[in-house]
Enzyme design. Structure first.
Site, PDB file in Angstrom:
ATOM      1  N   ASN A  12       6.562   2.770   3.596  1.00 51.25           N
ATOM      2  CA  ASN A  12       6.014   1.638   2.839  1.00 51.25           C
ATOM      3  C   ASN A  12       6.451   1.807   1.387  1.00 51.25           C
ATOM      4  O   ASN A  12       5.877   2.615   0.653  1.00 51.25           O
ATOM      5  CB  ASN A  12       4.486   1.634   2.970  1.00 51.25           C
ATOM      6  CG  ASN A  12       3.849   0.501   2.180  1.00 51.25           C
ATOM      7  OD1 ASN A  12       4.552  -0.336   1.603  1.00 51.25           O
ATOM      8  ND2 ASN A  12       2.520   0.469   2.136  1.00 51.25           N
ATOM      9  N   TRP A  13       7.470   1.048   1.001  1.00 51.42           N
ATOM     10  CA  TRP A  13       8.004   1.195  -0.359  1.00 51.42           C
ATOM     11  C   TRP A  13       7.140   0.485  -1.391  1.00 51.42           C
ATOM     12  O   TRP A  13       7.407   0.561  -2.590  1.00 51.42           O
ATOM     13  CB  TRP A  13       9.450   0.678  -0.419  1.00 51.42           C
ATOM     14  CG  TRP A  13      10.417   1.552   0.333  1.00 51.42           C
ATOM     15  CD1 TRP A  13      10.146   2.770   0.929  1.00 51.42           C
ATOM     16  CD2 TRP A  13      11.813   1.303   0.579  1.00 51.42           C
ATOM     17  NE1 TRP A  13      11.282   3.268   1.528  1.00 51.42           N
ATOM     18  CE2 TRP A  13      12.315   2.394   1.330  1.00 51.42           C
ATOM     19  CE3 TRP A  13      12.676   0.267   0.240  1.00 51.42           C
ATOM     20  CZ2 TRP A  13      13.657   2.469   1.748  1.00 51.42           C
ATOM     21  CZ3 TRP A  13      14.017   0.338   0.652  1.00 51.42           C
ATOM     22  CH2 TRP A  13      14.491   1.431   1.392  1.00 51.42           C
ATOM     23  N   LYS A  14       6.132  -0.245  -0.939  1.00 50.02           N
ATOM     24  CA  LYS A  14       5.236  -0.975  -1.843  1.00 50.02           C
ATOM     25  C   LYS A  14       6.065  -1.803  -2.843  1.00 50.02           C
ATOM     26  O   LYS A  14       7.119  -2.301  -2.468  1.00 50.02           O
ATOM     27  CB  LYS A  14       4.264  -0.002  -2.518  1.00 50.02           C
ATOM     28  CG  LYS A  14       3.518   0.861  -1.467  1.00 50.02           C
ATOM     29  CD  LYS A  14       2.340   1.607  -1.998  1.00 50.02           C
ATOM     30  CE  LYS A  14       1.692   2.417  -0.863  1.00 50.02           C
ATOM     31  NZ  LYS A  14       0.505   3.123  -1.264  1.00 50.02           N
ATOM     32  N   HIS A  98      -3.384  -3.471   4.699  1.00 48.40           N
ATOM     33  CA  HIS A  98      -3.295  -2.249   3.879  1.00 48.40           C
ATOM     34  C   HIS A  98      -4.467  -2.248   2.888  1.00 48.40           C
ATOM     35  O   HIS A  98      -4.877  -3.314   2.406  1.00 48.40           O
ATOM     36  CB  HIS A  98      -1.958  -2.217   3.135  1.00 48.40           C
ATOM     37  CG  HIS A  98      -1.695  -0.889   2.503  1.00 48.40           C
ATOM     38  ND1 HIS A  98      -2.272  -0.511   1.311  1.00 48.40           N
ATOM     39  CD2 HIS A  98      -0.949   0.155   2.913  1.00 48.40           C
ATOM     40  CE1 HIS A  98      -1.881   0.721   1.012  1.00 48.40           C
ATOM     41  NE2 HIS A  98      -1.065   1.150   1.964  1.00 48.40           N
ATOM     42  N   GLU A 100      -4.596  -1.636  -0.119  1.00 47.91           N
ATOM     43  CA  GLU A 100      -4.287  -2.296  -1.395  1.00 47.91           C
ATOM     44  C   GLU A 100      -4.408  -3.819  -1.267  1.00 47.91           C
ATOM     45  O   GLU A 100      -4.802  -4.493  -2.209  1.00 47.91           O
ATOM     46  CB  GLU A 100      -2.887  -1.866  -1.872  1.00 47.91           C
ATOM     47  CG  GLU A 100      -2.909  -0.425  -2.391  1.00 47.91           C
ATOM     48  CD  GLU A 100      -1.626   0.360  -2.176  1.00 47.91           C
ATOM     49  OE1 GLU A 100      -0.567  -0.245  -1.952  1.00 47.91           O
ATOM     50  OE2 GLU A 100      -1.697   1.610  -2.218  1.00 47.91           O
ATOM     51  N   GLU A 171      -5.551   5.176   7.161  1.00 51.01           N
ATOM     52  CA  GLU A 171      -5.221   5.600   5.804  1.00 51.01           C
ATOM     53  C   GLU A 171      -6.511   5.759   5.010  1.00 51.01           C
ATOM     54  O   GLU A 171      -7.050   4.771   4.481  1.00 51.01           O
ATOM     55  CB  GLU A 171      -4.332   4.556   5.118  1.00 51.01           C
ATOM     56  CG  GLU A 171      -2.983   4.374   5.771  1.00 51.01           C
ATOM     57  CD  GLU A 171      -1.934   3.897   4.763  1.00 51.01           C
ATOM     58  OE1 GLU A 171      -0.929   4.596   4.620  1.00 51.01           O
ATOM     59  OE2 GLU A 171      -2.133   2.877   4.110  1.00 51.01           O
ATOM     60  N   GLY A 177      -1.740   8.169  -2.370  1.00 48.05           N
ATOM     61  CA  GLY A 177      -1.123   8.381  -3.683  1.00 48.05           C
ATOM     62  C   GLY A 177      -1.841   9.406  -4.538  1.00 48.05           C
ATOM     63  O   GLY A 177      -1.610   9.470  -5.744  1.00 48.05           O
ATOM     64  N   SER A 217      -0.596  10.550   1.326  1.00 49.36           N
ATOM     65  CA  SER A 217       0.013  11.780   0.825  1.00 49.36           C
ATOM     66  C   SER A 217       0.728  12.584   1.908  1.00 49.36           C
ATOM     67  O   SER A 217       0.695  13.820   1.883  1.00 49.36           O
ATOM     68  CB  SER A 217      -1.035  12.637   0.092  1.00 49.36           C
ATOM     69  OG  SER A 217      -1.557  11.910  -1.009  1.00 49.36           O
ATOM     70  N   GLY A 238       4.119   6.513   1.825  1.00 43.64           N
ATOM     71  CA  GLY A 238       4.377   5.810   0.573  1.00 43.64           C
ATOM     72  C   GLY A 238       5.342   6.607  -0.292  1.00 43.64           C
ATOM     73  O   GLY A 238       6.558   6.601  -0.085  1.00 43.64           O
ATOM     74  N   GLY A 239       4.799   7.358  -1.236  1.00 41.31           N
ATOM     75  CA  GLY A 239       5.579   8.075  -2.255  1.00 41.31           C
ATOM     76  C   GLY A 239       6.759   8.868  -1.702  1.00 41.31           C
ATOM     77  O   GLY A 239       7.873   8.782  -2.247  1.00 41.31           O
TER      78      GLY A 239
HETATM   79  P1  13P Z   1       1.252   7.734  -0.243  1.00 39.80           P
HETATM   80  O1  13P Z   1       2.106   8.341   0.862  1.00 39.80           O
HETATM   81  O2  13P Z   1       2.004   7.556  -1.524  1.00 39.80           O
HETATM   82  O3  13P Z   1      -0.043   8.458  -0.386  1.00 39.80           O
HETATM   83  O4  13P Z   1       0.903   6.226   0.227  1.00 39.80           O
HETATM   84  C1  13P Z   1       0.326   6.048   1.464  1.00 39.80           C
HETATM   85  C2  13P Z   1       0.317   4.601   1.773  1.00 39.80           C
HETATM   86  O5  13P Z   1      -0.458   3.839   1.205  1.00 39.80           O
HETATM   87  C3  13P Z   1       1.273   4.111   2.781  1.00 39.80           C
HETATM   88  O6  13P Z   1       0.960   2.817   3.182  1.00 39.80           O
END
Ligand code: 13P
Length: 271
Positions: A12-14, A98, A100, A171, A177, A217, A238-239
């Site tokens: 997920n590159w957001k 998600h 977010e 999640e 994050g 994470s 994500g990251g």
């Molecule tokens: P991180 O891997 O950066 O914690 O993000 C997780 C995430 O929200 C994936 O959708």
């Protein structure tokens, strides 16, 4: 991870990467990864980069997904993207609900449920996200929060699942994050609970087949222990997916199951 479920890792590159950065990242991932992976791998770039990234994945084993969508096929929904548009640019997956989207953009259970149903109807595989806040966890509300997210998010989904796939992603919001990953045991406890709910809300036959990803994470050094748990079938990353080296290192640490699908003998899977 269970031998009968092929692990799935989604990136997920957001809201990161321009078009050229997205294409460079996707190209670097495919060339570093090579033609085989123990997991099904899905890249989810921002909407405007899906087509360019998809084009550069066309000869690779990676699949393409979106991070969100509207439920309607077309209409007066300024700024929205429809399932039909995602199919048209060859998306296979779509991340829905998600945290977010839920917390920053006020998406309701009902709205997310409409999207899950629309994704299935249009031949997209939804990745439905659920998870609790730190306060909810500390107040022992993890199971009730997730049970409500599942019950409302999966309403009327069962009849749409004939020959179609759905993926769940657990999640915990406090792990997103933050570098604070749930322990494999903490995550497994919730994954087992999610699977038990899937048996109640969908049916006993589907529940053991549905893949449940962990997200929050996830990195190359914790993926293997997370996947060693029986109900953790992959990760939503994500990251660590924003840089080719770290993401491919993570992918290469996915344990190769002794058998993949229906007891076939071990061999790397070529999509
Ligand atoms: P991180 O891997 O950066 O914690 O993000 C997780 C995430 O929200 C994936 O959708």
């Amino acid at each position: 991870m269970n031998m009968s479920r092929k692990p799935i890792i989604a990136a997920n590159w957001k809201m990161n990467k321009t078009r050229s950065e997205s294409v460079s990242l996707a190209s670097a991932i495919t060339s570093l990864l090579g033609p085989y992976s123990a997991a099904e791998v899905v890249l989810c770039p921002p909407f405007v980069n899906i087509e360019s990234v998809g084009r550069c994945l066309s000869d690779s084993i990676l699949k393409i997904g979106a991070q969100n969508m509207h439920f309607d096929s077309a209409g007066a929904f300024t700024g929205e993207i429809s399932p039909k548009m995602l199919k048209d640019i060859h998306c296979s997956y779509v991340i829905l609900g998600h945290s977010e989207r839920r917390s920053l953009f006020g998406e309701s259970h009902h709205f997310i449920n409409q999207k899950v149903k629309a994704a299935l109807c249009h031949g997209l595989i939804p990745i439905l996200c659920v998870g609790e806040t730190i306060t909810e966890r500390e107040n022992n509300q993890t199971f009730s929060v997730i049970s409500e997210q599942l019950e409302k998010g999966l309403q009327e989904v069962l009849p749409l699942l004939q020959n179609r796939d759905i993926v769940l992603a657990y999640e915990p919001i406090w792990a997103i994050g933050t570098g604070k990953v749930a322990t494999p045991e903490e995550a497994q406890e919730v994954h087992a609970f999610i699977r038990s709910q899937l048996a109640l809300l969908l049916n006993q036959d589907y529940a053991p087949k549905i893949r449940i990803q962990y997200g929050g994470s996830v990195k190359s050094d914790n993926i293997a222990t997370l996947l060693s748990q029986p109900d953790i079938d992959g990760a939503l990353v994500g990251g660590a997916s924003l840089e080719a080296d770290s993401f491919v290192r993570l992918l290469k640490n996915v344990p190769i199951p002794a058998t993949v699908f229906s007891g076939e003998p071990l061999r790397p899977t070529l999509f």
